[in-house]
Scaffold this motif. Structure first.
Motif, PDB file in Angstrom:
ATOM      1  N   VAL A  10     -11.968  66.652 -26.004  1.00 11.04           N
ATOM      2  CA  VAL A  10     -10.580  67.078 -25.837  1.00 11.04           C
ATOM      3  C   VAL A  10     -10.081  66.443 -24.551  1.00 11.04           C
ATOM      4  O   VAL A  10     -10.759  66.453 -23.526  1.00 11.04           O
ATOM      5  CB  VAL A  10     -10.477  68.613 -25.764  1.00 11.04           C
ATOM      6  CG1 VAL A  10      -9.068  69.054 -25.384  1.00 11.04           C
ATOM      7  CG2 VAL A  10     -10.916  69.231 -27.089  1.00 11.04           C
ATOM      8  N   GLU A  12      -6.819  66.472 -21.953  1.00 10.32           N
ATOM      9  CA  GLU A  12      -5.655  67.283 -21.586  1.00 10.32           C
ATOM     10  C   GLU A  12      -4.749  66.521 -20.623  1.00 10.32           C
ATOM     11  O   GLU A  12      -5.230  65.848 -19.709  1.00 10.32           O
ATOM     12  CB  GLU A  12      -6.112  68.569 -20.880  1.00 10.32           C
ATOM     13  CG  GLU A  12      -6.979  69.462 -21.703  1.00 10.32           C
ATOM     14  CD  GLU A  12      -6.203  70.488 -22.520  1.00 10.32           C
ATOM     15  OE1 GLU A  12      -4.982  70.636 -22.313  1.00 10.32           O
ATOM     16  OE2 GLU A  12      -6.837  71.136 -23.369  1.00 10.32           O
ATOM     17  N   THR A  13      -3.452  66.656 -20.841  1.00 11.68           N
ATOM     18  CA  THR A  13      -2.459  66.208 -19.859  1.00 11.68           C
ATOM     19  C   THR A  13      -1.584  67.429 -19.567  1.00 11.68           C
ATOM     20  O   THR A  13      -1.822  68.506 -20.120  1.00 11.68           O
ATOM     21  CB  THR A  13      -1.596  65.043 -20.399  1.00 11.68           C
ATOM     22  OG1 THR A  13      -0.707  65.539 -21.406  1.00 11.68           O
ATOM     23  CG2 THR A  13      -2.453  63.908 -20.948  1.00 11.68           C
ATOM     24  N   GLU A  14      -0.580  67.243 -18.776  1.00 11.20           N
ATOM     25  CA  GLU A  14       0.278  68.381 -18.440  1.00 11.20           C
ATOM     26  C   GLU A  14       0.931  68.981 -19.688  1.00 11.20           C
ATOM     27  O   GLU A  14       0.935  70.194 -19.871  1.00 11.20           O
ATOM     28  CB  GLU A  14       1.365  67.945 -17.448  1.00 11.20           C
ATOM     29  CG  GLU A  14       2.260  69.080 -17.021  1.00 11.20           C
ATOM     30  CD  GLU A  14       3.345  68.637 -16.052  1.00 11.20           C
ATOM     31  OE1 GLU A  14       4.340  69.381 -15.939  1.00 11.20           O
ATOM     32  OE2 GLU A  14       3.211  67.568 -15.426  1.00 11.20           O
ATOM     33  N   ARG A  15       1.473  68.120 -20.552  1.00 13.72           N
ATOM     34  CA  ARG A  15       2.228  68.618 -21.708  1.00 13.72           C
ATOM     35  C   ARG A  15       1.521  68.462 -23.053  1.00 13.72           C
ATOM     36  O   ARG A  15       1.983  69.007 -24.053  1.00 13.72           O
ATOM     37  CB  ARG A  15       3.584  67.906 -21.789  1.00 13.72           C
ATOM     38  CG  ARG A  15       4.487  68.187 -20.599  1.00 13.72           C
ATOM     39  CD  ARG A  15       5.825  67.495 -20.709  1.00 13.72           C
ATOM     40  NE  ARG A  15       5.643  66.036 -20.748  1.00 13.72           N
ATOM     41  CZ  ARG A  15       6.518  65.182 -21.253  1.00 13.72           C
ATOM     42  NH1 ARG A  15       7.640  65.613 -21.768  1.00 13.72           N
ATOM     43  NH2 ARG A  15       6.276  63.886 -21.227  1.00 13.72           N
ATOM     44  N   TYR A  16       0.408  67.715 -23.091  1.00 10.10           N
ATOM     45  CA  TYR A  16      -0.218  67.389 -24.371  1.00 10.10           C
ATOM     46  C   TYR A  16      -1.721  67.610 -24.344  1.00 10.10           C
ATOM     47  O   TYR A  16      -2.357  67.544 -23.300  1.00 10.10           O
ATOM     48  CB  TYR A  16       0.090  65.936 -24.754  1.00 10.10           C
ATOM     49  CG  TYR A  16       1.568  65.672 -24.734  1.00 10.10           C
ATOM     50  CD1 TYR A  16       2.398  66.175 -25.733  1.00 10.10           C
ATOM     51  CD2 TYR A  16       2.161  64.984 -23.680  1.00 10.10           C
ATOM     52  CE1 TYR A  16       3.766  65.986 -25.689  1.00 10.10           C
ATOM     53  CE2 TYR A  16       3.533  64.786 -23.630  1.00 10.10           C
ATOM     54  CZ  TYR A  16       4.329  65.299 -24.640  1.00 10.10           C
ATOM     55  OH  TYR A  16       5.685  65.117 -24.583  1.00 10.10           O
ATOM     56  N   ARG A  17      -2.262  67.858 -25.525  1.00  9.20           N
ATOM     57  CA  ARG A  17      -3.709  67.972 -25.717  1.00  9.20           C
ATOM     58  C   ARG A  17      -4.083  67.016 -26.847  1.00  9.20           C
ATOM     59  O   ARG A  17      -3.441  67.029 -27.899  1.00  9.20           O
ATOM     60  CB  ARG A  17      -4.086  69.404 -26.099  1.00  9.20           C
ATOM     61  CG  ARG A  17      -5.556  69.577 -26.462  1.00  9.20           C
ATOM     62  CD  ARG A  17      -5.910  71.015 -26.825  1.00  9.20           C
ATOM     63  NE  ARG A  17      -5.641  71.885 -25.691  1.00  9.20           N
ATOM     64  CZ  ARG A  17      -4.730  72.846 -25.669  1.00  9.20           C
ATOM     65  NH1 ARG A  17      -3.996  73.085 -26.728  1.00  9.20           N
ATOM     66  NH2 ARG A  17      -4.544  73.576 -24.590  1.00  9.20           N
ATOM     67  N   ARG A  19      -7.157  66.211 -29.374  1.00  6.73           N
ATOM     68  CA  ARG A  19      -8.424  66.712 -29.892  1.00  6.73           C
ATOM     69  C   ARG A  19      -8.804  65.864 -31.100  1.00  6.73           C
ATOM     70  O   ARG A  19      -7.970  65.162 -31.683  1.00  6.73           O
ATOM     71  CB  ARG A  19      -8.339  68.188 -30.263  1.00  6.73           C
ATOM     72  CG  ARG A  19      -7.440  68.474 -31.424  1.00  6.73           C
ATOM     73  CD  ARG A  19      -7.865  69.721 -32.202  1.00  6.73           C
ATOM     74  NE  ARG A  19      -6.853  70.092 -33.167  1.00  6.73           N
ATOM     75  CZ  ARG A  19      -6.700  69.521 -34.358  1.00  6.73           C
ATOM     76  NH1 ARG A  19      -7.473  68.532 -34.734  1.00  6.73           N
ATOM     77  NH2 ARG A  19      -5.746  69.938 -35.182  1.00  6.73           N
ATOM     78  N   LYS A  77       1.708  70.981 -26.305  1.00  8.44           N
ATOM     79  CA  LYS A  77       1.239  72.294 -25.852  1.00  8.44           C
ATOM     80  C   LYS A  77       2.329  73.366 -25.922  1.00  8.44           C
ATOM     81  O   LYS A  77       2.020  74.550 -26.038  1.00  8.44           O
ATOM     82  CB  LYS A  77       0.720  72.211 -24.419  1.00  8.44           C
ATOM     83  CG  LYS A  77      -0.579  71.462 -24.258  1.00  8.44           C
ATOM     84  CD  LYS A  77      -0.969  71.499 -22.781  1.00  8.44           C
ATOM     85  CE  LYS A  77      -2.241  70.778 -22.481  1.00  8.44           C
ATOM     86  NZ  LYS A  77      -2.562  70.860 -21.043  1.00  8.44           N
ATOM     87  N   GLU A 120      -4.651  59.183 -19.231  1.00  7.43           N
ATOM     88  CA  GLU A 120      -5.901  59.889 -19.495  1.00  7.43           C
ATOM     89  C   GLU A 120      -6.772  59.144 -20.505  1.00  7.43           C
ATOM     90  O   GLU A 120      -7.997  59.148 -20.401  1.00  7.43           O
ATOM     91  CB  GLU A 120      -5.629  61.315 -19.975  1.00  7.43           C
ATOM     92  CG  GLU A 120      -4.917  62.174 -18.946  1.00  7.43           C
ATOM     93  CD  GLU A 120      -5.656  62.269 -17.620  1.00  7.43           C
ATOM     94  OE1 GLU A 120      -6.898  62.308 -17.625  1.00  7.43           O
ATOM     95  OE2 GLU A 120      -4.984  62.294 -16.570  1.00  7.43           O
TER      96      GLU A 120
END
Length: 187
Positions: A10, A12-17, A19, A77, A120
């Protein structure tokens, strides 16, 4: 990537995931993967049915098991909607290289999704996978992707003439690449 590690990480960024993509994502992905306008810089022939998409996604899963591809879904998110698909394809862990492929739902295009996610993804590719080369192979008239790749330090390596046919016209593609030695975050 460890050969026994079958879980897609997974990210992660501030607004998005991001997976790992699963076949259960077919229904959520179909609306944008079947949209001709959304897919115009990827293929002139997007999937027409959910069954066709499911078969394509099954191919992604099989290629992942063979360490040739890593597929993710991109989730907003704020509402938990699947808004895109990102994959490292043509993955070769011996040569330490991969190409990027991405499709973003039309409602989220030009809103900074990939600007945020790419930072990322590159970190994962270079630092965790140990890649030496990451490639973006894009339609020559895809100005948004071209600007994004250049912002992150990708270098244009060449233009391939009339490599893709949409049933009416041929399209040139451009190859951009970033090497580990050129990767200097933050951007």
């Amino acid at each position: 990537m460890d050969e026994h590690d079958l879980e897609i990480p997974v990210i992660e960024t501030e607004r998005y995931r991001l997976r790992g993509l699963t076949l259960e994502d077919t229904n959520a992905i179909f609306p944008f993967m079947s949209n001709k306008e959304t897919m115009k810089y990827i293929t002139p022939h997007p999937v027409k049915t959910e069954q066709e998409l499911r078969a394509q996604l099954q191919g992604y899963v099989e290629a992942y098991k063979k360490r040739k591809l890593i597929p993710w879904v991109i989730i907003d998110k704020s509402n938990l909607a699947i808004i895109g698909v990102f994959r490292f394809h043509k993955l070769n862990l011996w040569h330490k290289k991969a190409e990027m492929g991405v499709v973003i739902h039309k409602d989220y295009q030009r809103s900074g999704v990939m600007t945020e996610v790419l930072m990322e993804i590159l970190a994962y590719g270079f630092n965790d996978l140990g890649l030496n080369r990451i490639v973006g192979d894009i339609f020559a008239d895809n100005q948004g992707s071209k600007r994004l790749l250049m912002k992150y330090g990708f270098k244009m390596e060449g233009r391939l003439r009339e490599t893709d046919f949409d049933g009416v016209h041929y399209h040139d593609t451009e190859v951009y690449a970033l090497l580990k030695s050129e990767y200097h975050p933050p951007f």
